[in-house]
Design a protein around this motif. Sequence first.
Motif, PDB file in Angstrom:
ATOM      1  N   ILE A  20      78.738  62.942  16.783  1.00  0.00           N
ATOM      2  CA  ILE A  20      78.087  61.808  17.425  1.00  0.00           C
ATOM      3  C   ILE A  20      76.656  61.696  16.912  1.00  0.00           C
ATOM      4  O   ILE A  20      75.943  62.697  16.839  1.00  0.00           O
ATOM      5  CB  ILE A  20      78.072  61.962  18.963  1.00  0.00           C
ATOM      6  CG1 ILE A  20      79.496  61.839  19.520  1.00  0.00           C
ATOM      7  CG2 ILE A  20      77.164  60.927  19.609  1.00  0.00           C
ATOM      8  CD1 ILE A  20      79.582  62.067  21.005  1.00  0.00           C
ATOM      9  N   HIS A  21      76.255  60.497  16.537  1.00  0.00           N
ATOM     10  CA  HIS A  21      74.879  60.218  16.141  1.00  0.00           C
ATOM     11  C   HIS A  21      74.368  59.044  16.976  1.00  0.00           C
ATOM     12  O   HIS A  21      75.124  58.136  17.325  1.00  0.00           O
ATOM     13  CB  HIS A  21      74.786  59.871  14.659  1.00  0.00           C
ATOM     14  CG  HIS A  21      75.117  61.010  13.751  1.00  0.00           C
ATOM     15  ND1 HIS A  21      74.161  61.857  13.232  1.00  0.00           N
ATOM     16  CD2 HIS A  21      76.295  61.460  13.265  1.00  0.00           C
ATOM     17  CE1 HIS A  21      74.740  62.764  12.468  1.00  0.00           C
ATOM     18  NE2 HIS A  21      76.046  62.545  12.477  1.00  0.00           N
ATOM     19  N   THR A  22      73.096  59.061  17.269  1.00  0.00           N
ATOM     20  CA  THR A  22      72.511  57.987  18.073  1.00  0.00           C
ATOM     21  C   THR A  22      71.560  57.140  17.238  1.00  0.00           C
ATOM     22  O   THR A  22      70.931  57.617  16.296  1.00  0.00           O
ATOM     23  CB  THR A  22      71.735  58.563  19.280  1.00  0.00           C
ATOM     24  OG1 THR A  22      70.682  59.410  18.812  1.00  0.00           O
ATOM     25  CG2 THR A  22      72.661  59.345  20.193  1.00  0.00           C
ATOM     26  N   ILE A  23      71.482  55.877  17.609  1.00  0.00           N
ATOM     27  CA  ILE A  23      70.547  54.922  17.005  1.00  0.00           C
ATOM     28  C   ILE A  23      69.837  54.237  18.162  1.00  0.00           C
ATOM     29  O   ILE A  23      70.473  53.584  18.993  1.00  0.00           O
ATOM     30  CB  ILE A  23      71.281  53.872  16.143  1.00  0.00           C
ATOM     31  CG1 ILE A  23      72.259  54.541  15.178  1.00  0.00           C
ATOM     32  CG2 ILE A  23      70.287  53.014  15.374  1.00  0.00           C
ATOM     33  CD1 ILE A  23      73.220  53.572  14.517  1.00  0.00           C
ATOM     34  N   SER A  24      68.525  54.388  18.235  1.00  0.00           N
ATOM     35  CA  SER A  24      67.777  53.861  19.377  1.00  0.00           C
ATOM     36  C   SER A  24      66.435  53.325  18.911  1.00  0.00           C
ATOM     37  O   SER A  24      66.226  53.099  17.712  1.00  0.00           O
ATOM     38  CB  SER A  24      67.582  54.965  20.420  1.00  0.00           C
ATOM     39  OG  SER A  24      66.663  55.945  19.955  1.00  0.00           O
ATOM     40  N   THR A  25      65.524  53.145  19.833  1.00  0.00           N
ATOM     41  CA  THR A  25      64.184  52.684  19.471  1.00  0.00           C
ATOM     42  C   THR A  25      63.490  53.674  18.546  1.00  0.00           C
ATOM     43  O   THR A  25      62.598  53.289  17.785  1.00  0.00           O
ATOM     44  CB  THR A  25      63.314  52.486  20.725  1.00  0.00           C
ATOM     45  OG1 THR A  25      63.201  53.743  21.419  1.00  0.00           O
ATOM     46  CG2 THR A  25      63.914  51.449  21.659  1.00  0.00           C
ATOM     47  N   ILE A  26      63.875  54.933  18.604  1.00  0.00           N
ATOM     48  CA  ILE A  26      63.294  55.932  17.714  1.00  0.00           C
ATOM     49  C   ILE A  26      63.598  55.579  16.263  1.00  0.00           C
ATOM     50  O   ILE A  26      62.832  55.887  15.354  1.00  0.00           O
ATOM     51  CB  ILE A  26      63.844  57.331  18.040  1.00  0.00           C
ATOM     52  CG1 ILE A  26      63.677  57.648  19.530  1.00  0.00           C
ATOM     53  CG2 ILE A  26      63.162  58.393  17.197  1.00  0.00           C
ATOM     54  CD1 ILE A  26      62.252  57.648  20.021  1.00  0.00           C
ATOM     55  N   ASN A  27      64.709  54.895  16.050  1.00  0.00           N
ATOM     56  CA  ASN A  27      65.151  54.527  14.705  1.00  0.00           C
ATOM     57  C   ASN A  27      64.903  53.068  14.370  1.00  0.00           C
ATOM     58  O   ASN A  27      65.259  52.622  13.283  1.00  0.00           O
ATOM     59  CB  ASN A  27      66.645  54.821  14.555  1.00  0.00           C
ATOM     60  CG  ASN A  27      67.027  56.173  15.102  1.00  0.00           C
ATOM     61  OD1 ASN A  27      67.586  56.252  16.182  1.00  0.00           O
ATOM     62  ND2 ASN A  27      66.703  57.235  14.392  1.00  0.00           N
ATOM     63  N   GLY A  28      64.321  52.314  15.289  1.00  0.00           N
ATOM     64  CA  GLY A  28      63.984  50.934  14.990  1.00  0.00           C
ATOM     65  C   GLY A  28      64.639  49.882  15.851  1.00  0.00           C
ATOM     66  O   GLY A  28      64.342  48.691  15.700  1.00  0.00           O
ATOM     67  N   LEU A  29      65.553  50.254  16.757  1.00  0.00           N
ATOM     68  CA  LEU A  29      66.121  49.257  17.661  1.00  0.00           C
ATOM     69  C   LEU A  29      65.050  48.765  18.622  1.00  0.00           C
ATOM     70  O   LEU A  29      64.045  49.442  18.868  1.00  0.00           O
ATOM     71  CB  LEU A  29      67.310  49.824  18.427  1.00  0.00           C
ATOM     72  CG  LEU A  29      68.527  50.257  17.599  1.00  0.00           C
ATOM     73  CD1 LEU A  29      69.727  50.506  18.519  1.00  0.00           C
ATOM     74  CD2 LEU A  29      68.887  49.244  16.532  1.00  0.00           C
ATOM     75  N   SER A  30      65.289  47.605  19.193  1.00  0.00           N
ATOM     76  CA  SER A  30      64.237  46.946  19.969  1.00  0.00           C
ATOM     77  C   SER A  30      64.059  47.518  21.365  1.00  0.00           C
ATOM     78  O   SER A  30      62.986  47.399  21.955  1.00  0.00           O
ATOM     79  CB  SER A  30      64.537  45.452  20.082  1.00  0.00           C
ATOM     80  OG  SER A  30      65.600  45.225  20.998  1.00  0.00           O
ATOM     81  N   GLY A  31      65.123  48.096  21.934  1.00  0.00           N
ATOM     82  CA  GLY A  31      65.056  48.551  23.314  1.00  0.00           C
ATOM     83  C   GLY A  31      65.458  47.493  24.310  1.00  0.00           C
ATOM     84  O   GLY A  31      65.503  47.759  25.520  1.00  0.00           O
ATOM     85  N   ASP A  32      65.763  46.283  23.829  1.00  0.00           N
ATOM     86  CA  ASP A  32      66.217  45.213  24.725  1.00  0.00           C
ATOM     87  C   ASP A  32      67.698  45.404  25.044  1.00  0.00           C
ATOM     88  O   ASP A  32      68.380  46.265  24.486  1.00  0.00           O
ATOM     89  CB  ASP A  32      65.967  43.855  24.071  1.00  0.00           C
ATOM     90  CG  ASP A  32      64.490  43.602  23.817  1.00  0.00           C
ATOM     91  OD1 ASP A  32      63.697  43.812  24.748  1.00  0.00           O
ATOM     92  OD2 ASP A  32      64.128  43.230  22.683  1.00  0.00           O
TER      93      ASP A  32
END
Length: 787
Positions: free
Chosen positions: A65-77
């Motif tokens: 499992i890998h995560t993609i979030s605001t840490i990686n550039g997603l907006s958080g919306d």
Amino acid sequence: MRILKIVLCLLVFANTTANFAQDFTADWTGHYSYLDIKDVTKSQEKLYVAATNAVFTYDFISREIHTISTINGLSGDDITTVLYIEDKSILLIGYDNGLIQVYDEIDNSVFSVVDILEKQTIPAASKKINQFYRFEDVVYISTGFGISVYDINQLEFGDTYYIGPNNTQINVNQTTVFNGFIHAASSQGMYKGELANPNLIDAAEWQSINANNWVGIQKVQDNLYAALSNNKIYEVVNSNFIEKTTIQGTVSDFKSVDNHLVITATNLVKVYSNDFSEVYSTIIDVSEYSNLNTALIANQDEVFIGTKAIVNSGNAGLGILKTSYFDQDVYEEIHPTGPLKNRFFQININGNHLWGTHGGHNAILNFEIGDYRRTGLSYFNSEEWDNIPYKTFNESVANPFFLTGIVINPFNVNQVYVTSYGSGLIELTNREITNYFNQDNSTLSPFYSNFYLTSKAVFNEDGELWVMNGRVDKPLNIYSNNQWSSFSFQDVIPDPFDENGFFDTVFDDSGNFFLGTHRFGIIGLNKNGNNITFNHLSEEEEGMPSPSVKTLTIDNNGQLWLGTDKGLRIVYNTDQFVNGEAEVDNIVVLDDGIARELLFQQYITDIEVDGSNNKWVATLDTGLYYFSSDGQETIFHFTKDNSPLPTNDILDVDIDDVNGIVYIATDKGMVSYKSEASKPQVTLENAYVYPNPVRPNFNIISDKVKIRDLSENVNIKILDIEGNLVAEAETNTNSRFKGYNLEIDGGTALWNGKNLGGNIVASGVYLIMLNDLDTFETKVLKVMVVR
């Protein structure tokens, strides 16, 4: 109903990184909830799962499992839909506010498409991205206003179709291409337009073939199926609608996957072949588990079901449930480790123990609306989350509503107390509920029926637990040695119903107790036996910007910092405040030579003090500030635009004093920042240096050598093996962020590897001479540098 046999799969591996979006992985960590699933898509190798405002991937073979979030550039919306395009290796992510982000899996980059988000002619409520449908080299984007066409080769928009009467905007839920026509399922009817028609921007070129409210339209091999809002499923043949079945519950997802139709409703998933033969069906008892929100099939017989929380019962989401056609009684729970919810109300940390509540009150200390009545607690042990869901509380505690405040016992970190607006005060020991206190076994009393306003609790240095309870005659309750006592505030608050409760509490070093209220400003008191001395300030004429005091903290110099909904104030002498000489001051700073009040009229939600006596100040609307100890210098100002914060509304902050990690809680998730500042130690006994040795692949300039567990007032000299002075620093002189090669931040010193001449030192062994300037204690450390 099927009883689930759930096998938990909670795997976490390194986050992916972002290139075009700023890379925050070096200093930041995301702590998002992955339990409520919005949408799911797949490639041949992976599952791509959209949670509330973050994404995770699941490898079918390795189960990584890998995560993609605001840490990686997603907006958080808030995410609404996703689509993976395998031949391009990109993931399209659509948001509730109209934003589209493209995640490139090859170079792990994220970039934003803001055309819809920034379109002024479209109302904000109509910008929601409902679905992506790929046909050849374009993606048809179903939105709250119509259909937008996106070129996936050029990564740019083409036409926009407003297909309502006279080119008006209507909500389009899904699109598909079938027999040379684009079919659009909308809330105002089913439409179709000829794909070869170059003039589809004219709504007159679209044919209305049914005027009902359609939630979905999907091509399944050589057949076309549609879902009506009343949960009836139809086959569409030459614009005629042939009823096929009625789905129990509300249809939440309608997908075409591998020549199958996958229908998800509140408590069931059904899979049909292209000729509408049922090949899989499951019904889940939602009273015991979660609602179902989306699903797809993979690898011929595997079913992946996305779940979401049930607000009315307090059941949390379960992430993805994996099952198969042939073993339908076993469900594997798949999601990254994370808290129960993204919305944190309060966090509290002590050592490796971090607790968070998700309920809470509103801005005037009344009951919060929405999904905050029935929540649980989230617990983090510095490596993974191990949470306590609402149903665990409900089994042991009567009305465990609005879990609001939480405090860790400083004398026993395995014991915590939680304030509840429904049950009073709940005690947990070793993560088990061991007691709860209400009118039957304590001095706590409800203000109405079985409802309490117990919003805050705090320990004093004697181990007494002070609990504040609003709208009652005796709001102060003290729990000590298994005995309860309570005290009236009539001298300050004559009518208890004039004050809903208390926002924050704190003790100073003299044992004075301070409270922040909504209507009565700041209250300071000193308890001597059963006698209490009060003083308070609330009026503008008394220097208060507002009577609503949201947060309080005592800094390392014994000064009281307080935040209101309209600014910041300081009490420089807390003893004088309580003894009748109440006074508050603002902080005046120079901005381009003009004097102004620091954080003038800002809504301040929390103030925390780190090991360097610097201040972390959380606000609504403007993010998080990091000020020097006196507030005169802004070291950092983190916002949604320059950091991985998912929002500028910060609800709470707490600091791991040992490791210098700052935890930042918002209503859209929590992130943490490695500040490197740590709390000074009493002696130099445990001081150490790392990394040691410093190897060639270590970036000594940016990452720096750390000297940890320093005492409060030290001199540090770094010498080469021949005794030549390489660098020197002293507490309160060589403070951090001033450009020194060797700088001291609380209990940590940082060295960038440079000598007095500004050059990086050569390979060799270096001596670190530590000298406590107060006690004259000394210690010598050695560090090897290899270049």
